[in-house]
Enzyme design. Structure first.
Site, PDB file in Angstrom:
ATOM      1  N   ASN A 152      16.916 103.765 111.402  1.00 20.86           N
ATOM      2  CA  ASN A 152      18.295 104.169 111.102  1.00 20.86           C
ATOM      3  C   ASN A 152      19.041 103.133 110.283  1.00 20.86           C
ATOM      4  OD1 ASN A 152      17.808 103.029 113.835  1.00 20.86           O
ATOM      5  ND2 ASN A 152      20.035 102.838 113.873  1.00 20.86           N
ATOM      6  N   GLN A 180      15.908 110.052 112.662  1.00 21.74           N
ATOM      7  CA  GLN A 180      16.251 109.852 111.241  1.00 21.74           C
ATOM      8  C   GLN A 180      15.170 110.395 110.305  1.00 21.74           C
ATOM      9  OE1 GLN A 180      19.113 108.894 110.111  1.00 21.74           O
ATOM     10  NE2 GLN A 180      20.064 107.945 111.896  1.00 21.74           N
ATOM     11  N   SER A 200      17.771 115.032 116.691  1.00 20.85           N
ATOM     12  CA  SER A 200      19.204 115.138 116.968  1.00 20.85           C
ATOM     13  C   SER A 200      19.881 115.977 115.890  1.00 20.85           C
ATOM     14  CB  SER A 200      19.807 113.728 117.000  1.00 20.85           C
ATOM     15  OG  SER A 200      21.202 113.816 117.111  1.00 20.85           O
ATOM     16  N   GLY A 201      20.616 117.021 116.306  1.00 17.04           N
ATOM     17  CA  GLY A 201      21.196 117.971 115.365  1.00 17.04           C
ATOM     18  C   GLY A 201      22.099 117.364 114.303  1.00 17.04           C
ATOM     19  N   HIS A 202      22.942 116.394 114.718  1.00 18.60           N
ATOM     20  CA  HIS A 202      23.973 115.934 113.773  1.00 18.60           C
ATOM     21  C   HIS A 202      23.440 114.998 112.697  1.00 18.60           C
ATOM     22  CE1 HIS A 202      25.260 111.792 115.427  1.00 18.60           C
ATOM     23  NE2 HIS A 202      24.352 112.187 116.269  1.00 18.60           N
ATOM     24  N   THR A 238      23.504 124.740 132.165  1.00 14.21           N
ATOM     25  CA  THR A 238      23.695 125.844 131.213  1.00 14.21           C
ATOM     26  C   THR A 238      23.669 125.297 129.789  1.00 14.21           C
ATOM     27  OG1 THR A 238      24.978 127.018 132.847  1.00 14.21           O
ATOM     28  CG2 THR A 238      25.258 127.730 130.569  1.00 14.21           C
ATOM     29  N   CYS A 325      26.453 102.561 116.671  1.00 13.71           N
ATOM     30  CA  CYS A 325      26.733 102.254 118.076  1.00 13.71           C
ATOM     31  C   CYS A 325      27.047 100.776 118.268  1.00 13.71           C
ATOM     32  CB  CYS A 325      25.538 102.613 118.941  1.00 13.71           C
ATOM     33  SG  CYS A 325      24.771 104.128 118.434  1.00 13.71           S
TER      34      CYS A 325
HETATM   35  N1  PLP Z   1      17.661 107.333 117.355  1.00 12.19           N
HETATM   36  C1  PLP Z   1      18.028 107.001 116.111  1.00 12.19           C
HETATM   37  C2  PLP Z   1      17.013 106.435 115.171  1.00 12.19           C
HETATM   38  C3  PLP Z   1      19.345 107.198 115.693  1.00 12.19           C
HETATM   39  O1  PLP Z   1      19.718 106.863 114.454  1.00 12.19           O
HETATM   40  C4  PLP Z   1      20.282 107.732 116.616  1.00 12.19           C
HETATM   41  C5  PLP Z   1      21.717 107.873 116.245  1.00 12.19           C
HETATM   42  O2  PLP Z   1      22.278 107.000 115.599  1.00 12.19           O
HETATM   43  C6  PLP Z   1      19.848 108.073 117.905  1.00 12.19           C
HETATM   44  C7  PLP Z   1      18.534 107.858 118.228  1.00 12.19           C
HETATM   45  C8  PLP Z   1      20.791 108.673 118.917  1.00 12.19           C
HETATM   46  O3  PLP Z   1      21.061 110.009 118.620  1.00 12.19           O
HETATM   47  P1  PLP Z   1      22.403 110.733 119.167  1.00 12.19           P
HETATM   48  O4  PLP Z   1      23.527 110.192 118.382  1.00 12.19           O
HETATM   49  O5  PLP Z   1      22.156 112.195 118.894  1.00 12.19           O
HETATM   50  O6  PLP Z   1      22.462 110.458 120.621  1.00 12.19           O
END
Ligand code: PLP
Length: 383
Positions: A152, A180, A200-202, A238, A325
């Site tokens: 990432n 990613q 991960s959807g977003h 749910t 994060c």
């Molecule tokens: N793993 C990687 C490589 C990511 O870049 C991210 C999000 O930044 C995650 C896991 C975590 O995903 P989520 O934001 O959907 O919890």
């Protein structure tokens, strides 16, 4: 998003596609039934969830039965690691790497405190995994291996074919954090000996707070969240129907790799070339390693990434330092430290992450604006 923002933070989150939002709307409104209800109304909603399951499976070469929906990438990773360990209670060794997302790193820290034998494999300056060390650390006591596919922060891609052949030869389950990788790299789990894979959807133009875990047929896994028997008893609760439906539509278009194609690489290269020309001390991290096409991690040694981000933000340019994060902290990124980069480089590293929505004009604007912005900061740093 305001029209005058230049959004280069797509590894943090991507803009949902219009068709994603449109597909979700009925499930935020009148299609509100519980997909576990046996009446017609509930079954229509169940049908939408199952269509989405097929769409997500299709994006990675899986079958629909192998997809478990979760509330995002982090939960998917927790389910993969904790669930695999719970299913193998006698095995105490867990293997990961020094360049993982904090979701994996922090589970690793917890496991070490709980008495697991955590082994963290190193990487070289290009971010590539030490395969000999991986092979060496695999023992009969090893419960599982968890590694990131596309990083990432740097965009560096690990050689997952090689990794999977090493773990498969020892019959040890492999989990890949592919959060990613989806929409940027071709993924075909049918032809890769990987047992668990997180999405991960977003991160691929779907909604936030929804993700999935691919669980290869016959992989032993225990649920993390228990309650109802949803998701084949692997994830109680749910379902987030609107999120799942949106993620399904996003997965359909991720198959075509809009954020992984050559046009994105062209914009990324234009940005890197322009910035390094304007600021000769700048260094592109992981430049010679295989990388996903959308990510440029550029360090401005001697400057602080946080200060750079602030002036970029004041000028309408959104970028990141480290992972979203951990931004807000002045600690250098553990990923860049694991790559052995010196502190001046890791402190000055800014991540620009693109998507197919970005334009050449936006990149040119950033390249033109950056020298003046950085000159101001350099003067302050020198003064
Ligand atoms: N793993 C990687 C490589 C990511 O870049 C991210 C999000 O930044 C995650 C896991 C975590 O995903 P989520 O934001 O959907 O919890």
């Amino acid at each position: 998003m305001s029209a005058d923002l230049i959004y280069l933070d797509n590894n943090a989150s991507t803009q949902p596609l219009p068709e994603v939002v449109e597909a979700m709307l009925p499930f935020l409104g009148n299609q509100f039934a519980n997909p576990s209800s046996t009446h017609q109304f509930g079954q229509a909603v169940r049908y939408a969830v199952e269509v989405a399951r097929g769409q997500v499976a299709g994006a990675i070469g899986a079958s629909a039965k192998e997809i478990v929906f979760t509330a995002g990438g982090t939960e998917s990773i927790n389910l993969a690691i904790r669930g695999a360990l719970a299913a193998r209670p006698t095995k105490r060794r867990v293997i990961t790497s020094g360049v993982e997302h904090s979701a994996v790193t922090r589970i690793g820290e917890q496991l070490a405190r709980e008495g697991y034998d955590l082994q963290v494999i190193g990487v070289d300056q290009a971010g590539q995994l030490d395969m000999d060390a991986l092979a060496e650390k695999l023992t009969d006591e090893t419960a599982m291996v968890s590694l990131i596919w596309a990083n990432n922060e740097t965009g560096v891609i690990l050689d997952v074919e090689c990794i999977a052949s090493i773990t498969a030869a020892r019959g040890i389950p492999l989990h890949l954090d592919a959060v990613q990788a989806v929409g940027k790299l071709p993924i075909d789990v049918a032809n890769l000996p990987v047992q668990l894979l997180s999405l991960s959807g977003h991160k691929f133009h779907g909604p936030k707070g929804v993700g999935a875990l691919y669980v290869k047929r016959r992989t032993r896994l225990r649920p993390l969240i228990v309650g109802g028997r949803q998701e084949r008893d692997l994830r109680g609760g749910t379902e987030n129907v609107a999120g799942i439906v949106g993620m399904g539509v996003a997965a359909e278009s991720a198959k075509e790799l809009p954020d992984g194609d050559k046009a994105i690489a062209g914009l990324r290269d234009r940005l890197e070339a322009g910035v390094t020309e304007a600021f000769p001390g700048a260094r592109v991290i992981g430049k010679d390693a295989p990388r996903i096409n959308n990510t440029a991690n550029i360090s401005f040694p001697g400057l602080e990434a946080e200060a750079i981000l602030l002036v970029l933000s004041e000028n309408g340019i959104c970028a990141s330092a480290g992972s979203a994060c951990s931004s807000g902290s002045l600690e250098p990124s553990p990923v860049l430290q694991a790559m052995g980069l010196d502190q001046r480089i890791s402190h000055g590293a800014v991540r620009f992450s693109l998507s197919h929505i970005n334009t050449k004009d936006e990149i040119d604007y950033v390249v033109r604006a950056l020298p003046q912005l950085l000159a101001r900061l350099s003067a302050l740093a020198a003064g």
